[in-house]
Structures are given as structure tokens and as C-alpha cells.
Design a protein around this motif. Structure first.
Motif, PDB file in Angstrom:
ATOM      1  N   VAL A   8       0.836  -1.207   0.000  1.00 43.97           N
ATOM      2  CA  VAL A   8       0.000   0.000   0.000  1.00 43.97           C
ATOM      3  C   VAL A   8       0.870   1.256   0.000  1.00 43.97           C
ATOM      4  CG1 VAL A   8      -1.701   1.329   1.307  1.00 43.97           C
ATOM      5  CG2 VAL A   8      -1.955  -1.151   1.099  1.00 43.97           C
ATOM      6  N   SER A   9       1.953   1.236   0.755  1.00 40.07           N
ATOM      7  CA  SER A   9       2.864   2.391   0.797  1.00 40.07           C
ATOM      8  C   SER A   9       3.436   2.683  -0.581  1.00 40.07           C
ATOM      9  CB  SER A   9       3.990   2.133   1.795  1.00 40.07           C
ATOM     10  OG  SER A   9       3.487   1.981   3.105  1.00 40.07           O
ATOM     11  N   ALA A  10       3.648   1.632  -1.370  1.00 43.32           N
ATOM     12  CA  ALA A  10       4.174   1.831  -2.721  1.00 43.32           C
ATOM     13  C   ALA A  10       3.106   2.354  -3.674  1.00 43.32           C
ATOM     14  CB  ALA A  10       4.734   0.503  -3.248  1.00 43.32           C
ATOM     15  N   GLN A  11       1.846   2.125  -3.364  1.00 42.59           N
ATOM     16  CA  GLN A  11       0.753   2.528  -4.251  1.00 42.59           C
ATOM     17  C   GLN A  11       0.214   3.927  -3.958  1.00 42.59           C
ATOM     18  OE1 GLN A  11      -0.869   0.990  -6.806  1.00 42.59           O
ATOM     19  NE2 GLN A  11       0.361  -0.877  -6.803  1.00 42.59           N
ATOM     20  N   ILE A  12       0.375   4.416  -2.729  1.00 45.64           N
ATOM     21  CA  ILE A  12      -0.337   5.616  -2.306  1.00 45.64           C
ATOM     22  C   ILE A  12       0.058   6.852  -3.110  1.00 45.64           C
ATOM     23  CG2 ILE A  12       1.313   6.119  -0.463  1.00 45.64           C
ATOM     24  CD1 ILE A  12      -2.502   6.771  -0.482  1.00 45.64           C
ATOM     25  N   GLY A  13       1.324   6.960  -3.500  1.00 46.27           N
ATOM     26  CA  GLY A  13       1.766   8.133  -4.259  1.00 46.27           C
ATOM     27  C   GLY A  13       1.031   8.275  -5.579  1.00 46.27           C
ATOM     28  N   ALA A  14       0.956   7.180  -6.339  1.00 46.00           N
ATOM     29  CA  ALA A  14       0.271   7.208  -7.629  1.00 46.00           C
ATOM     30  C   ALA A  14      -1.223   7.464  -7.450  1.00 46.00           C
ATOM     31  CB  ALA A  14       0.495   5.889  -8.365  1.00 46.00           C
ATOM     32  N   LEU A  15      -1.803   6.901  -6.393  1.00 46.26           N
ATOM     33  CA  LEU A  15      -3.224   7.104  -6.142  1.00 46.26           C
ATOM     34  C   LEU A  15      -3.523   8.575  -5.878  1.00 46.26           C
ATOM     35  CD1 LEU A  15      -5.962   5.548  -5.646  1.00 46.26           C
ATOM     36  CD2 LEU A  15      -5.432   5.793  -3.224  1.00 46.26           C
ATOM     37  N   LEU A  16      -2.695   9.234  -5.085  1.00 44.03           N
ATOM     38  CA  LEU A  16      -2.929  10.648  -4.776  1.00 44.03           C
ATOM     39  C   LEU A  16      -2.679  11.535  -5.989  1.00 44.03           C
ATOM     40  CD1 LEU A  16      -1.499  10.894  -1.143  1.00 44.03           C
ATOM     41  CD2 LEU A  16      -3.873  10.682  -1.900  1.00 44.03           C
ATOM     42  N   GLN A  17      -1.767  11.139  -6.854  1.00 47.21           N
ATOM     43  CA  GLN A  17      -1.584  11.886  -8.109  1.00 47.21           C
ATOM     44  C   GLN A  17      -2.830  11.770  -8.982  1.00 47.21           C
ATOM     45  OE1 GLN A  17       0.696  14.000  -9.004  1.00 47.21           O
ATOM     46  NE2 GLN A  17       1.890  13.683  -7.140  1.00 47.21           N
ATOM     47  N   GLN A  18      -3.447  10.603  -8.969  1.00 45.79           N
ATOM     48  CA  GLN A  18      -4.705  10.407  -9.705  1.00 45.79           C
ATOM     49  C   GLN A  18      -5.810  11.281  -9.111  1.00 45.79           C
ATOM     50  OE1 GLN A  18      -5.896   6.277  -9.822  1.00 45.79           O
ATOM     51  NE2 GLN A  18      -7.981   6.764 -10.424  1.00 45.79           N
ATOM     52  N   LEU A  19      -5.848  11.368  -7.789  1.00 41.11           N
ATOM     53  CA  LEU A  19      -6.834  12.227  -7.126  1.00 41.11           C
ATOM     54  C   LEU A  19      -6.610  13.690  -7.488  1.00 41.11           C
ATOM     55  CD1 LEU A  19      -9.104  12.596  -4.955  1.00 41.11           C
ATOM     56  CD2 LEU A  19      -7.253  12.888  -3.295  1.00 41.11           C
ATOM     57  N   LYS A  20      -5.355  14.133  -7.451  1.00 46.55           N
ATOM     58  CA  LYS A  20      -5.051  15.527  -7.762  1.00 46.55           C
ATOM     59  C   LYS A  20      -5.363  15.858  -9.223  1.00 46.55           C
ATOM     60  CE  LYS A  20      -1.534  17.638  -6.002  1.00 46.55           C
ATOM     61  NZ  LYS A  20      -0.158  18.026  -5.633  1.00 46.55           N
ATOM     62  N   ALA A  21      -5.183  14.887 -10.109  1.00 46.66           N
ATOM     63  CA  ALA A  21      -5.514  15.127 -11.516  1.00 46.66           C
ATOM     64  C   ALA A  21      -7.011  15.392 -11.672  1.00 46.66           C
ATOM     65  CB  ALA A  21      -5.094  13.924 -12.360  1.00 46.66           C
ATOM     66  N   MET A  22      -7.826  14.631 -10.946  1.00 44.67           N
ATOM     67  CA  MET A  22      -9.269  14.867 -11.019  1.00 44.67           C
ATOM     68  C   MET A  22      -9.623  16.194 -10.382  1.00 44.67           C
ATOM     69  SD  MET A  22     -12.432  12.507  -9.678  1.00 44.67           S
ATOM     70  CE  MET A  22     -14.129  13.049  -9.946  1.00 44.67           C
ATOM     71  N   ARG A  23      -8.977  16.534  -9.271  1.00 43.50           N
ATOM     72  CA  ARG A  23      -9.242  17.816  -8.618  1.00 43.50           C
ATOM     73  C   ARG A  23      -8.824  18.974  -9.526  1.00 43.50           C
ATOM     74  NH1 ARG A  23      -8.808  17.277  -2.244  1.00 43.50           N
ATOM     75  NH2 ARG A  23      -7.643  19.218  -2.377  1.00 43.50           N
ATOM     76  N   ALA A  24      -7.776  18.776 -10.315  1.00 45.54           N
ATOM     77  CA  ALA A  24      -7.348  19.820 -11.252  1.00 45.54           C
ATOM     78  C   ALA A  24      -8.372  20.001 -12.373  1.00 45.54           C
ATOM     79  CB  ALA A  24      -5.982  19.473 -11.836  1.00 45.54           C
ATOM     80  N   ARG A  25      -8.935  18.874 -12.868  1.00 44.98           N
ATOM     81  CA  ARG A  25      -9.962  18.976 -13.918  1.00 44.98           C
ATOM     82  C   ARG A  25     -11.200  19.700 -13.381  1.00 44.98           C
ATOM     83  NH1 ARG A  25      -8.244  13.628 -14.828  1.00 44.98           N
ATOM     84  NH2 ARG A  25     -10.080  12.777 -13.737  1.00 44.98           N
ATOM     85  N   GLU A  26     -11.580  19.370 -12.155  1.00 45.13           N
ATOM     86  CA  GLU A  26     -12.707  20.066 -11.539  1.00 45.13           C
ATOM     87  C   GLU A  26     -12.375  21.544 -11.343  1.00 45.13           C
ATOM     88  OE1 GLU A  26     -15.792  18.917 -10.565  1.00 45.13           O
ATOM     89  OE2 GLU A  26     -15.278  17.118 -11.690  1.00 45.13           O
ATOM     90  N   GLY A  27     -11.109  21.820 -11.024  1.00 45.29           N
ATOM     91  CA  GLY A  27     -10.668  23.205 -10.849  1.00 45.29           C
ATOM     92  C   GLY A  27     -10.776  24.011 -12.128  1.00 45.29           C
ATOM     93  N   GLU A  28     -10.501  23.375 -13.273  1.00 44.11           N
ATOM     94  CA  GLU A  28     -10.639  24.063 -14.561  1.00 44.11           C
ATOM     95  C   GLU A  28     -12.081  24.493 -14.790  1.00 44.11           C
ATOM     96  OE1 GLU A  28      -9.184  21.635 -17.681  1.00 44.11           O
ATOM     97  OE2 GLU A  28      -7.093  21.685 -17.019  1.00 44.11           O
ATOM     98  N   SER A  29     -13.002  23.614 -14.449  1.00 42.79           N
ATOM     99  CA  SER A  29     -14.418  23.959 -14.607  1.00 42.79           C
ATOM    100  C   SER A  29     -14.804  25.116 -13.695  1.00 42.79           C
ATOM    101  CB  SER A  29     -15.289  22.735 -14.291  1.00 42.79           C
ATOM    102  OG  SER A  29     -15.009  21.671 -15.183  1.00 42.79           O
ATOM    103  N   LEU A  30     -14.304  25.085 -12.462  1.00 47.43           N
ATOM    104  CA  LEU A  30     -14.581  26.177 -11.528  1.00 47.43           C
ATOM    105  C   LEU A  30     -14.016  27.497 -12.040  1.00 47.43           C
ATOM    106  CD1 LEU A  30     -13.891  24.557  -8.028  1.00 47.43           C
ATOM    107  CD2 LEU A  30     -16.101  25.270  -8.952  1.00 47.43           C
ATOM    108  N   ALA A  31     -12.796  27.450 -12.578  1.00 49.13           N
ATOM    109  CA  ALA A  31     -12.159  28.665 -13.083  1.00 49.13           C
ATOM    110  C   ALA A  31     -12.975  29.274 -14.222  1.00 49.13           C
ATOM    111  CB  ALA A  31     -10.734  28.360 -13.548  1.00 49.13           C
ATOM    112  N   ALA A  32     -13.503  28.417 -15.100  1.00 48.36           N
ATOM    113  CA  ALA A  32     -14.317  28.927 -16.212  1.00 48.36           C
ATOM    114  C   ALA A  32     -15.573  29.618 -15.693  1.00 48.36           C
ATOM    115  CB  ALA A  32     -14.687  27.771 -17.145  1.00 48.36           C
ATOM    116  N   ILE A  33     -16.210  29.021 -14.691  1.00 52.60           N
ATOM    117  CA  ILE A  33     -17.412  29.625 -14.104  1.00 52.60           C
ATOM    118  C   ILE A  33     -17.072  30.960 -13.456  1.00 52.60           C
ATOM    119  CG2 ILE A  33     -19.156  29.351 -12.303  1.00 52.60           C
ATOM    120  CD1 ILE A  33     -19.011  26.322 -12.824  1.00 52.60           C
TER     121      ILE A  33
END
Length: 299
Positions: free
Chosen positions: A136-161
Motif C-alpha cells: 500500500v505504501s508503494a501505491q499511495i503516491g500514484a493514487l494521490l496523483q490520480q486524485l489531484k488530476a481529477m481535482r485539477a480537472r474540476e478546478g478548470e471547470s470552476l475557473a471557467a465559471i
């Protein structure tokens, strides 16, 4: 840097060995601070500390729920721990010989002893926890990068609004600026008439004009319009720069709302095109409120 929303989800599956696998998922929603909630199987204290450290390194704000679900695809081979059973039987025989005792070892008693039914130390819970923690310790970094990528996409939508709200806010400010000279003239005329009527026979045009000048100056909205324009520009800069901007944007919107309130208080009751300024001021407040709703989800 991108503008990050606090809303996101990520999920990963992995196997530790042929018998053990797991699903690791993380989701986040808006929160004033970083609020972490972990749902892990018992006995994984070291892993819990590692996961909390990783979350704090990657995320700044948000209510974050991380869940680890373990799946076992095969049961351990049933049997007994030969070393434990042999040691018990050997101790029984030694005591029987030394003290000239009769009787035979009780198998039920032996198998109730801790560890008697573990057929292989390498499959013990301790070793399993260590292997799970490492994976799990080896997986957590990639998982959080995946989370941040989704948060960034949501952030783009917020910025447009938010950019849309800023455009409409800027248009309202420009509309008020164009109406300002005529409204001030009308305000001055109304004040002159009222002061002249109040002065009666003691009328002094110079004194009236001086009083009117003071009152008109106090009702001038040029500073409010200038500050509103500055705030809009600063807001746009923060949206472009991205990063941890949520609290800064919220503060700017509070300042904008204060300017809109002052503008409305200074221009209320003028009549004529002053009514249009009131409409534009209320439109400003509406856009500011819409933006504040969106900002609640910006990291």
C-alpha cells in the motif's frame, strides 16, 4: 499551477500475493482545513501513520476519506503448528517419566493453545500485515496523483465559471461608471433645490453650493468603482496563478461585496438613472454571491 477543486475520487487495486489483494480508494470534498479520515483493517498502525503523512504532503484542504478493503481469494491450508504440538507432547512425556504419572496427552487441550492451529509461520498475521503495509505504501503516491488530476480537472471547470462571473461583474462596474456623471449632476441639482428651499429668506447661493459640494463629495462612488476594478484584476491573477488560492479568493469576494454595499448606500434614492445604478449594484452582489458559492470548493 492549476486551480484545484477539493472534489475528487481515485481508486486502485493491487495484489500482495496469490492469496491476498486489496482495493485502495480515496475521495475528497470541501472543508475549511485538511480533515483526514482513514478506514483500515485493524493492526495496521504503521501503515496509518504513513498514509497520513502522504496525504498531508499532497493535499492542503478538504475532507478526505481513504478506505482500504482487503480481499482474500483463498483460505490458508488447514493444519497444525508442528513445533507447538511437539513441544507440548515432549513436555508431557518428560513430566510423565519424571513423576511416574499415567495418562495420555489431551488433543483438545493441545489444539486450544495459542498458535497450535497455524500450519506455517510465514503465513501469520504479522507477516501479512508487513507485506500489506509495504504494498500500500508503494501505491499511495500514484493514487494521490490520480486524485489531484481529477481535482485539477474540476478546478478548470470552476475557473471557467468564475471567469464568467468576473466578466459580468466588470460589465456592471463599467455600466455604473458611465452613469456616474449624470447621476451626480442630478444629485447635486436635487440637493441645491432642497437646501435653497430650507434656507428661505436667508438664502445664500454661495453657502448652498458649498454645502452641496461637501454632500456630493461624500456620495461620490469613484473610489468604490476603482477598488472594485482592482479587486477584479487581482482575482483574475489568482485564478491564473492557481495553487492554494481558495482562502485568498474568498477574502477578495468579501471586499467586493463591501464595495457593492457602499455603492448602493451612496446612490440610493437619487431617482432617474440612479435606479439603473441600483439595479447594476444588485447585479454585482448577485454575481459575487454566485462566485462565493463556487469558491467554497477551491483548495
Amino acid at each position: 499551477m492549476p486551480l484545484y477543486s477539493m472534489t475528487g475520487y481515485a481508486r486502485a487495486q493491487a495484489r500482495v500475493n496469490d492469496q491476498l489483494g486489496y482495493t485502495l480508494s480515496v475521495k475528497s470534498v470541501n472543508h475549511r482545513f485538511l480533515d483526514v479520515q482513514l478506514r483500515l483493517p485493524s493492526g495496521l498502525d504503521a501503515l496509518e501513520m504513513e498514509l497520513r503523512r502522504a496525504l498531508k504532503e499532497h493535499l492542503v484542504r478538504g475532507h478526505v476519506e481513504l478506505t482500504l478493503s482487503v480481499e482474500r481469494t483463498a483460505q490458508q491450508t488447514s493444519g497444525f503448528n508442528r513445533e507447538v504440538v511437539a513441544a507440548y507432547v515432549e513436555a508431557f512425556r518428560a513430566a510423565q517419566k519424571e513423576f511416574s504419572l499415567t495418562g495420555e496427552p489431551d488433543l483438545n487441550t493441545i489444539l486450544r493453545m495459542p498458535g497450535a492451529l497455524e500450519s506455517n509461520h510465514r503465513n501469520s498475521g504479522e507477516d501479512e500485515s508487513e507485506a500489506l503495509t509495504a504494498s500500500v505504501s508503494a501505491q499511495i503516491g500514484a493514487l494521490l496523483q490520480q486524485l489531484k488530476a481529477m481535482r485539477a480537472r474540476e478546478g478548470e471547470s470552476l475557473a471557467a465559471i468564475l471567469h464568467g462571473s468576473l466578466d459580468r461583474l466588470a460589465q456592471a462596474v463599467e455600466g455604473v461608471a458611465q452613469l456616474r456623471p449624470e447621476v451626480e449632476q442630478r444629485y447635486q441639482e436635487r440637493l441645491t433645490q432642497r437646501l435653497s428651499a430650507a434656507a428661505g429668506s436667508e438664502f445664500s447661493r454661495q453657502r448652498v453650493l458649498e454645502e452641496v459640494a461637501v454632500l456630493v463629495d461624500r456620495s461620490d462612488i469613484a473610489e468604490e468603482l476603482a477598488r472594485m476594478t482592482t479587486h477584479i484584476g487581482h482575482f483574475r491573477e489568482l485564478l491564473v496563478s492557481g495553487g492554494e488560492t481558495g482562502k485568498k479568493l474568498d477574502f477578495l469576494l468579501q471586499e467586493m461585496n463591501r464595495e457593492a454595499n457602499t455603492l448602493l448606500s451612496k446612490t440610493g434614492g437619487v431617482g432617474g438613472k440612479g435606479t439603473r445604478i441600483t439595479e447594476l449594484g444588485l447585479a454585482m452582489k448577485a454575481e459575487i454571491e454566485k462566485a462565493r458559492e463556487q469558491i467554497q470548493n477551491v483548495e
